[in-house]
Design a protein around this motif. Sequence first.
Motif, mmCIF file in Angstrom:
data_model
loop_
_atom_site.group_PDB
_atom_site.id
_atom_site.type_symbol
_atom_site.label_atom_id
_atom_site.label_comp_id
_atom_site.label_asym_id
_atom_site.label_seq_id
_atom_site.Cartn_x
_atom_site.Cartn_y
_atom_site.Cartn_z
ATOM 1 N N HIS A 12 2.681 9.186 -6.089
ATOM 2 C CA HIS A 12 3.256 10.501 -5.772
ATOM 3 C C HIS A 12 4.426 10.813 -6.718
ATOM 4 N N SER A 44 1.271 4.082 -2.991
ATOM 5 C CA SER A 44 1.095 5.511 -2.722
ATOM 6 C C SER A 44 2.325 6.301 -3.155
ATOM 7 N N THR A 68 0.833 -1.200 0.000
ATOM 8 C CA THR A 68 0.000 0.000 0.000
ATOM 9 C C THR A 68 0.871 1.254 0.000
#
Length: 186
Positions: free
Chosen positions: A69, A65, A61
């Motif tokens: 980004h 992320s 996870t």
Amino acid sequence: MEEHLYNAPKMSEPTSPAASVASADIAAEFAALTVEEQEQQRAEWSQELARVEEEIVTLRTVLASKTRHASDLKRKLGITVWKEITDDMNQGLKNVKESSVFQSVEQSVGNITKAVHDAPIFQRTESVLKSTSEKTASVFGSITSGISSKFSQMKNSDSMRSIEEKVGSAYENVKALKRTVKGVFK
């Protein structure tokens, strides 16, 4: 004792002799435990496996992320996938060119090229080709000047002037006829 081996955890195929010895040691230690101790060991391993799998999910996870980004930052900086691929290819080519293998191959090719160029047969072939190209240029030059001379003579001949006059006269007649036909149909 056979019951202990039957209840032993299943081991994956060992990938090396050292792994094989280690797996055999673990299996022997596990088999030496009592049935209650084996159940307790299995429970500990199951709990540890659950924690590790939970950590893996968390790490995936976080990685997803961070990847999103990074993609956003690259987009804002104008870094495209194509630019990344191009940069990677350029760096790869630079690394290859700087490698000792490439340098040695380049030097070998240079040595072979020099040897071929310095060989007597190459020198003779080069000389023959130069001579042939010079003779060919000379022949084409004389053919071209001959053709130009013939065209010049033809242009200035009485028969060519007569043809020019007849074509000019025919052209003028067609133009006059066209004007006449236009005037009739107006």
